[in-house]
Design a protein around this motif. Sequence first.
Motif, PDB file in Angstrom:
ATOM      1  N   VAL A 403      24.948  13.106  66.032  1.00 44.78           N
ATOM      2  CA  VAL A 403      24.699  14.286  66.851  1.00 44.78           C
ATOM      3  C   VAL A 403      25.747  15.350  66.536  1.00 44.78           C
ATOM      4  CG1 VAL A 403      24.396  15.177  69.182  1.00 44.78           C
ATOM      5  CG2 VAL A 403      23.789  12.796  68.668  1.00 44.78           C
ATOM      6  N   ASP A 404      25.285  16.458  65.985  1.00 41.24           N
ATOM      7  CA  ASP A 404      26.168  17.607  65.803  1.00 41.24           C
ATOM      8  C   ASP A 404      25.497  18.824  66.435  1.00 41.24           C
ATOM      9  OD1 ASP A 404      24.175  18.404  64.003  1.00 41.24           O
ATOM     10  OD2 ASP A 404      25.320  17.752  62.260  1.00 41.24           O
ATOM     11  N   LYS A 405      26.219  19.917  66.488  1.00 40.81           N
ATOM     12  CA  LYS A 405      25.695  21.100  67.172  1.00 40.81           C
ATOM     13  C   LYS A 405      24.390  21.590  66.553  1.00 40.81           C
ATOM     14  CE  LYS A 405      28.718  23.640  69.134  1.00 40.81           C
ATOM     15  NZ  LYS A 405      28.380  23.336  70.555  1.00 40.81           N
ATOM     16  N   GLN A 406      24.259  21.456  65.232  1.00 41.33           N
ATOM     17  CA  GLN A 406      23.051  21.930  64.551  1.00 41.33           C
ATOM     18  C   GLN A 406      21.829  21.097  64.927  1.00 41.33           C
ATOM     19  OE1 GLN A 406      26.116  21.542  62.901  1.00 41.33           O
ATOM     20  NE2 GLN A 406      26.375  23.753  63.218  1.00 41.33           N
ATOM     21  N   SER A 407      22.040  19.869  65.355  1.00 38.57           N
ATOM     22  CA  SER A 407      20.910  19.001  65.697  1.00 38.57           C
ATOM     23  C   SER A 407      20.435  19.180  67.134  1.00 38.57           C
ATOM     24  CB  SER A 407      21.281  17.530  65.469  1.00 38.57           C
ATOM     25  OG  SER A 407      22.281  17.109  66.384  1.00 38.57           O
ATOM     26  N   SER A 415      26.278  19.671  74.553  1.00 41.33           N
ATOM     27  CA  SER A 415      25.901  18.419  75.209  1.00 41.33           C
ATOM     28  C   SER A 415      27.072  17.457  75.143  1.00 41.33           C
ATOM     29  CB  SER A 415      24.685  17.793  74.516  1.00 41.33           C
ATOM     30  OG  SER A 415      24.409  16.506  75.047  1.00 41.33           O
ATOM     31  N   PRO A 416      27.247  16.606  76.161  1.00 45.32           N
ATOM     32  CA  PRO A 416      28.297  15.586  76.073  1.00 45.32           C
ATOM     33  C   PRO A 416      28.022  14.540  75.005  1.00 45.32           C
ATOM     34  CG  PRO A 416      26.945  15.233  78.016  1.00 45.32           C
ATOM     35  CD  PRO A 416      26.553  16.566  77.458  1.00 45.32           C
ATOM     36  N   TYR A 417      26.795  14.520  74.470  1.00 44.35           N
ATOM     37  CA  TYR A 417      26.469  13.566  73.410  1.00 44.35           C
ATOM     38  C   TYR A 417      26.867  14.077  72.026  1.00 44.35           C
ATOM     39  CZ  TYR A 417      23.805  11.181  77.015  1.00 44.35           C
ATOM     40  OH  TYR A 417      23.436  10.520  78.167  1.00 44.35           O
ATOM     41  N   GLU A 418      27.320  15.324  71.949  1.00 45.46           N
ATOM     42  CA  GLU A 418      27.736  15.869  70.658  1.00 45.46           C
ATOM     43  C   GLU A 418      28.866  15.022  70.066  1.00 45.46           C
ATOM     44  OE1 GLU A 418      29.203  20.153  68.770  1.00 45.46           O
ATOM     45  OE2 GLU A 418      28.590  20.031  70.870  1.00 45.46           O
ATOM     46  N   ASP A 419      28.801  14.804  68.757  1.00 43.72           N
ATOM     47  CA  ASP A 419      29.758  14.018  67.980  1.00 43.72           C
ATOM     48  C   ASP A 419      29.584  12.509  68.122  1.00 43.72           C
ATOM     49  OD1 ASP A 419      30.963  16.347  67.007  1.00 43.72           O
ATOM     50  OD2 ASP A 419      32.321  16.448  68.721  1.00 43.72           O
ATOM     51  N   LYS A 420      28.553  12.076  68.843  1.00 42.12           N
ATOM     52  CA  LYS A 420      28.276  10.645  68.910  1.00 42.12           C
ATOM     53  C   LYS A 420      27.393  10.220  67.735  1.00 42.12           C
ATOM     54  CE  LYS A 420      28.945   9.529  73.773  1.00 42.12           C
ATOM     55  NZ  LYS A 420      29.988   8.539  73.465  1.00 42.12           N
ATOM     56  N   GLU A 421      27.484   8.940  67.401  1.00 40.56           N
ATOM     57  CA  GLU A 421      26.616   8.362  66.382  1.00 40.56           C
ATOM     58  C   GLU A 421      25.869   7.192  67.006  1.00 40.56           C
ATOM     59  OE1 GLU A 421      26.647   6.343  61.913  1.00 40.56           O
ATOM     60  OE2 GLU A 421      28.531   6.882  62.900  1.00 40.56           O
TER      61      GLU A 421
END
Length: 452
Positions: A403-407, A415-421
């Motif tokens: 999850v990155d900002k572009q997605s 989103s708090p899920y940003e940078d999660k895999e």
Amino acid sequence: MREIWVKNGLVFIEEGFREVNIRVVNGQIDSFVKSEAEPLKEEADTVIDAGGCLVVSGFIDAHVHFNDPGRTDWEGIETGSHAAAIGGTTTIFDMPLNCAPSIINSKNLQDKKDYLTSKSYVDYALWGGLTETNITDRKELSQMSAGIIAWKAFMSESGIEDFPFISPDGLKQAMQAAKEHNKILALHAEWNEEIHKLTDFYKQRVGMNERRAFLASRPVSAEEKAVNYALELAAKYGTALHFVHISSAKVIGLIEQAKRSGIDVTVETCPHYLIFDEEDFLKSGAILKCAPPLRPREEVEGLWECLERGWIDTIGSDHSPCLYSMKATDSIWDAWGGIQGVQFTWLSLLDEALKRKISLKQILPLGTSNVAERFGIAERKGRIRPGSDADLVLIRLDESTIVDKQSLAFRNAYSPYEDKEFLLKVKKTILRGKVIYDDQLGVSKGKFGVCL
């Protein structure tokens, strides 16, 4: 006749995962054929190769705020349903508040239905609102009842001016109204008086960390008191209840006891209560502000124990978006409370369940068949079986989602899920036989979602 085959996948049907091909005719599941059986008919319009994928029923999210119409700068059904489709959700139930005006009368309901036509990528149903201002208008409620999936009410302040919470006395009337119209009453269950007193108290605590003060202002005891009171009324009036976003294992235990006593009650929790904890909130702040708030890690573990015991009935995202500026405030008290998550509900939960070695057979119904059965749409939704809508999700467990900002597909890209895999990937989302999302091609150009 439009015929589609989904072949070579490991399909989740009522008995568990099976190697079968799915025949779809005119948007509905027609039949299954064992993978090693006779070859597929050449005249099929489309053949979708699900090789290497789990094929599960499209997810149903019974708890989203898409804010449409009226607050589309916060989200909107086009962007919200776009994000939902990417995450494997094929049906959403849109809450009656955060749109403007709120859905508390039949005119607002019809206006919203008309407005949303041809705007959604996924199928949808609409909640109706029960508030202190409309609970005595039986004629109006009767007119609304025919066009909604269920009723929603707040036992504490909602944060939306035209959606006032219901007082303890008013809740008695709400219970009777829901029973009269044979509709489920869903409750945001926090005891308003306790929250109000604690909020006033902690706002005046000079020198106390504001984020800790916010957590202290909405304790589990406020949920517990509200749930106990509502259960007493449900037992008295025979109302079907559904508690949304319960954050505490202790409270879920109370609801489980009520089920066993014969009360018609179900309970939802949300992915953020199963993934994040209060330490995440203390670190990240308003991006993880919600109500009830995130709880200590022992509560998170307690919720997973409840899930494994079968005490949790449904999972909803409680997707509650807003402008980023409404999060980036000087004071945590002023920040909007809500989490942007509909795109990642099932990626995050399945990822966590697999890490915990929890059977997918146990967790998948919380976003599929359980929701469909509770809200009366099981003939069409929630299971892969002949006669149901061909709402399908193809998932690979040998690919990851980063999850990155572009997605991010939300209108406001945070989103708090940003940078999660997540150690799985949605490859395709299919709505009534139409591919509405493909991980290589993106979301379909056509908006095929209809109001249930």
